[in-house]
Design a protein around this motif. Structure first.
Motif, PDB file in Angstrom:
ATOM      1  N   MET A   1      31.657  43.063  29.650  1.00  0.00           N
ATOM      2  CA  MET A   1      32.756  42.454  30.381  1.00  0.00           C
ATOM      3  C   MET A   1      33.180  43.416  31.493  1.00  0.00           C
ATOM      4  O   MET A   1      33.339  44.612  31.275  1.00  0.00           O
ATOM      5  N   ARG A   2      33.358  42.889  32.688  1.00  0.00           N
ATOM      6  CA  ARG A   2      33.771  43.691  33.842  1.00  0.00           C
ATOM      7  C   ARG A   2      35.284  43.577  33.990  1.00  0.00           C
ATOM      8  O   ARG A   2      35.793  42.513  34.319  1.00  0.00           O
ATOM      9  N   LEU A   3      35.992  44.693  33.753  1.00  0.00           N
ATOM     10  CA  LEU A   3      37.449  44.678  33.692  1.00  0.00           C
ATOM     11  C   LEU A   3      38.085  45.295  34.921  1.00  0.00           C
ATOM     12  O   LEU A   3      37.559  46.246  35.502  1.00  0.00           O
ATOM     13  N   ILE A   4      39.235  44.759  35.270  1.00  0.00           N
ATOM     14  CA  ILE A   4      40.054  45.275  36.364  1.00  0.00           C
ATOM     15  C   ILE A   4      41.484  45.349  35.849  1.00  0.00           C
ATOM     16  O   ILE A   4      41.988  44.396  35.255  1.00  0.00           O
ATOM     17  N   ARG A   5      42.133  46.485  36.082  1.00  0.00           N
ATOM     18  CA  ARG A   5      43.552  46.622  35.725  1.00  0.00           C
ATOM     19  C   ARG A   5      44.352  46.574  37.023  1.00  0.00           C
ATOM     20  O   ARG A   5      44.096  47.364  37.933  1.00  0.00           O
ATOM     21  N   PRO A   6      45.321  45.662  37.152  1.00  0.00           N
ATOM     22  CA  PRO A   6      46.066  45.557  38.416  1.00  0.00           C
ATOM     23  C   PRO A   6      47.005  46.738  38.623  1.00  0.00           C
ATOM     24  O   PRO A   6      47.562  47.276  37.672  1.00  0.00           O
ATOM     25  N   ALA A   7      47.159  47.102  39.873  1.00  0.00           N
ATOM     26  CA  ALA A   7      48.107  48.139  40.279  1.00  0.00           C
ATOM     27  C   ALA A   7      49.308  47.460  40.920  1.00  0.00           C
ATOM     28  O   ALA A   7      49.206  46.333  41.408  1.00  0.00           O
ATOM     29  N   PRO A   8      50.450  48.140  40.945  1.00  0.00           N
ATOM     30  CA  PRO A   8      51.590  47.571  41.677  1.00  0.00           C
ATOM     31  C   PRO A   8      51.232  47.417  43.156  1.00  0.00           C
ATOM     32  O   PRO A   8      50.523  48.248  43.727  1.00  0.00           O
ATOM     33  N   LEU A   9      51.721  46.366  43.761  1.00  0.00           N
ATOM     34  CA  LEU A   9      51.463  46.105  45.172  1.00  0.00           C
ATOM     35  C   LEU A   9      52.366  46.981  46.026  1.00  0.00           C
ATOM     36  O   LEU A   9      53.578  46.948  45.898  1.00  0.00           O
ATOM     37  N   THR A  10      51.748  47.805  46.886  1.00  0.00           N
ATOM     38  CA  THR A  10      52.495  48.610  47.853  1.00  0.00           C
ATOM     39  C   THR A  10      51.872  48.420  49.227  1.00  0.00           C
ATOM     40  O   THR A  10      50.690  48.083  49.342  1.00  0.00           O
TER      41      THR A  10
ATOM     42  N   LYS B   1      33.422  46.265  43.893  1.00  0.00           N
ATOM     43  CA  LYS B   1      34.297  45.905  42.774  1.00  0.00           C
ATOM     44  C   LYS B   1      35.619  45.405  43.334  1.00  0.00           C
ATOM     45  O   LYS B   1      36.237  46.062  44.177  1.00  0.00           O
ATOM     46  N   PRO B   2      36.088  44.237  42.901  1.00  0.00           N
ATOM     47  CA  PRO B   2      37.389  43.747  43.358  1.00  0.00           C
ATOM     48  C   PRO B   2      38.524  44.668  42.901  1.00  0.00           C
ATOM     49  O   PRO B   2      38.394  45.412  41.931  1.00  0.00           O
TER      50      PRO B   2
ATOM     51  N   THR C   1      37.849  24.097  62.834  1.00  0.00           N
ATOM     52  CA  THR C   1      36.862  24.633  61.891  1.00  0.00           C
ATOM     53  C   THR C   1      37.475  24.754  60.498  1.00  0.00           C
ATOM     54  O   THR C   1      38.684  24.850  60.347  1.00  0.00           O
ATOM     55  N   PRO C   2      36.638  24.783  59.463  1.00  0.00           N
ATOM     56  CA  PRO C   2      37.169  24.838  58.104  1.00  0.00           C
ATOM     57  C   PRO C   2      37.812  26.187  57.739  1.00  0.00           C
ATOM     58  O   PRO C   2      38.599  26.251  56.814  1.00  0.00           O
ATOM     59  N   ASN C   3      37.488  27.271  58.438  1.00  0.00           N
ATOM     60  CA  ASN C   3      38.094  28.581  58.226  1.00  0.00           C
ATOM     61  C   ASN C   3      38.020  29.029  56.767  1.00  0.00           C
ATOM     62  O   ASN C   3      38.970  29.585  56.225  1.00  0.00           O
ATOM     63  N   LEU C   4      36.902  28.778  56.113  1.00  0.00           N
ATOM     64  CA  LEU C   4      36.750  29.152  54.709  1.00  0.00           C
ATOM     65  C   LEU C   4      35.302  29.484  54.399  1.00  0.00           C
ATOM     66  O   LEU C   4      34.398  28.725  54.737  1.00  0.00           O
ATOM     67  N   GLU C   5      35.099  30.643  53.766  1.00  0.00           N
ATOM     68  CA  GLU C   5      33.810  31.017  53.192  1.00  0.00           C
ATOM     69  C   GLU C   5      34.072  31.410  51.752  1.00  0.00           C
ATOM     70  O   GLU C   5      35.053  32.104  51.467  1.00  0.00           O
ATOM     71  N   GLU C   6      33.216  30.965  50.833  1.00  0.00           N
ATOM     72  CA  GLU C   6      33.377  31.282  49.423  1.00  0.00           C
ATOM     73  C   GLU C   6      32.182  32.069  48.910  1.00  0.00           C
ATOM     74  O   GLU C   6      31.069  31.914  49.422  1.00  0.00           O
ATOM     75  N   PHE C   7      32.433  32.885  47.888  1.00  0.00           N
ATOM     76  CA  PHE C   7      31.376  33.639  47.215  1.00  0.00           C
ATOM     77  C   PHE C   7      31.637  33.595  45.718  1.00  0.00           C
ATOM     78  O   PHE C   7      32.766  33.803  45.284  1.00  0.00           O
ATOM     79  N   ARG C   8      30.595  33.299  44.947  1.00  0.00           N
ATOM     80  CA  ARG C   8      30.705  33.304  43.479  1.00  0.00           C
ATOM     81  C   ARG C   8      29.909  34.476  42.916  1.00  0.00           C
ATOM     82  O   ARG C   8      28.743  34.654  43.242  1.00  0.00           O
ATOM     83  N   PHE C   9      30.572  35.256  42.068  1.00  0.00           N
ATOM     84  CA  PHE C   9      29.899  36.350  41.380  1.00  0.00           C
ATOM     85  C   PHE C   9      28.985  35.771  40.304  1.00  0.00           C
ATOM     86  O   PHE C   9      29.333  34.767  39.664  1.00  0.00           O
ATOM     87  N   THR C  10      27.841  36.396  40.083  1.00  0.00           N
ATOM     88  CA  THR C  10      26.941  35.927  39.026  1.00  0.00           C
ATOM     89  C   THR C  10      27.506  36.246  37.650  1.00  0.00           C
ATOM     90  O   THR C  10      27.224  35.551  36.685  1.00  0.00           O
ATOM     91  N   GLU C  11      28.314  37.305  37.563  1.00  0.00           N
ATOM     92  CA  GLU C  11      29.000  37.666  36.322  1.00  0.00           C
ATOM     93  C   GLU C  11      30.487  37.767  36.628  1.00  0.00           C
ATOM     94  O   GLU C  11      30.887  38.437  37.572  1.00  0.00           O
ATOM     95  N   PRO C  12      31.333  37.101  35.838  1.00  0.00           N
ATOM     96  CA  PRO C  12      32.771  37.113  36.167  1.00  0.00           C
ATOM     97  C   PRO C  12      33.429  38.477  35.957  1.00  0.00           C
ATOM     98  O   PRO C  12      32.909  39.326  35.238  1.00  0.00           O
ATOM     99  N   TRP C  13      34.569  38.617  36.589  1.00  0.00           N
ATOM    100  CA  TRP C  13      35.454  39.784  36.408  1.00  0.00           C
ATOM    101  C   TRP C  13      36.651  39.324  35.603  1.00  0.00           C
ATOM    102  O   TRP C  13      37.050  38.154  35.677  1.00  0.00           O
ATOM    103  N   THR C  14      37.274  40.238  34.866  1.00  0.00           N
ATOM    104  CA  THR C  14      38.471  39.925  34.090  1.00  0.00           C
ATOM    105  C   THR C  14      39.574  40.911  34.442  1.00  0.00           C
ATOM    106  O   THR C  14      39.387  42.131  34.342  1.00  0.00           O
ATOM    107  N   VAL C  15      40.711  40.379  34.864  1.00  0.00           N
ATOM    108  CA  VAL C  15      41.880  41.204  35.130  1.00  0.00           C
ATOM    109  C   VAL C  15      42.690  41.256  33.837  1.00  0.00           C
ATOM    110  O   VAL C  15      43.025  40.222  33.266  1.00  0.00           O
ATOM    111  N   ILE C  16      42.965  42.488  33.378  1.00  0.00           N
ATOM    112  CA  ILE C  16      43.711  42.685  32.141  1.00  0.00           C
ATOM    113  C   ILE C  16      45.128  43.155  32.461  1.00  0.00           C
ATOM    114  O   ILE C  16      45.426  43.521  33.593  1.00  0.00           O
ATOM    115  N   ALA C  17      45.983  43.176  31.474  1.00  0.00           N
ATOM    116  CA  ALA C  17      47.379  43.594  31.678  1.00  0.00           C
ATOM    117  C   ALA C  17      47.437  45.033  32.155  1.00  0.00           C
ATOM    118  O   ALA C  17      46.604  45.855  31.762  1.00  0.00           O
ATOM    119  N   PRO C  18      48.424  45.345  33.000  1.00  0.00           N
ATOM    120  CA  PRO C  18      48.546  46.723  33.514  1.00  0.00           C
ATOM    121  C   PRO C  18      48.843  47.730  32.415  1.00  0.00           C
ATOM    122  O   PRO C  18      49.291  47.420  31.382  1.00  0.00           O
TER     123      PRO C  18
END
Length: 158
Positions: A1-10, A100-101, A141-158
């Motif tokens: 599992m690919r995990l990301i922990r969010p940081a406070p926005l500054t 990495k996001p 114009t549609p002003n949108l491009e999308e990308f799908r990761f082959t393996e998802p990422w999971t954001v966990i609690a800070p």
């Protein structure tokens, strides 16, 4: 599992992706001293053939852990999200689809403005009502491009 922990926005941590919209720092008094104007908080960019538009988004709330595999970007203009309630929301960005996001958690009194070309996750409120004013480019114009990761990422609690 690919995990990301969010940081406070500054403003400093988000600067390469966009602008933090909040009522901090310098201001000028208006309305006979009854209001503080925090002036010119974002660099809005609608390209040479677009115009500013104001939309209202109502997104269903998500919960942590939050799994995602989709990011998007807007090549023709910036996109600002201004919450219409004081509820935190999750902001996901990436330098590019191979990087990495990074996740940020707002404090409930912040909005954001994504710069043009910034890869980002979809609108992710963490509580009801999920209501946002959105300022972005309106054009042919549609002003949108999308990308799908082959393996998802999971954001966990800070």
């Amino acid at each position: 599992m690919r995990l990301i922990r969010p940081a406070p926005l500054t403003a400093a941590s988000f600067a390469s992706f966009g602008d933090v919209l909040d009522a901090t720092g310098d201001f000028r008094e208006i309305n006979a001293g009854w209001c503080h104007r925090h002036h010119n908080r974002a660099t809005l960019d609608f390209g040479p053939e677009g115009r500013a538009g104001l939309s209202i988004f109502k997104a269903r709330p998500r919960a942590l852990p939050y799994e995602f595999d989709l990011i998007e970007r807007h090549p023709d203009g910036s996109q600002a999200f201004i919450p219409m309630s004081e509820q935190p929301f999750l902001v996901i960005v990436a330098e590019n689809p191979a990087a990495k996001p990074v996740a940020f958690l707002t404090n409930g009194q912040q909005g954001i403005n994504f710069h043009r070309w910034t890869w980002h996750g979809v609108l992710t409120p963490l509580a009801e009502p999920g209501l946002f004013a959105v300022v972005d480019r309106i054009g042919a114009t549609p002003n949108l491009e999308e990308f799908r990761f082959t393996e998802p990422w999971t954001v966990i609690a800070p």
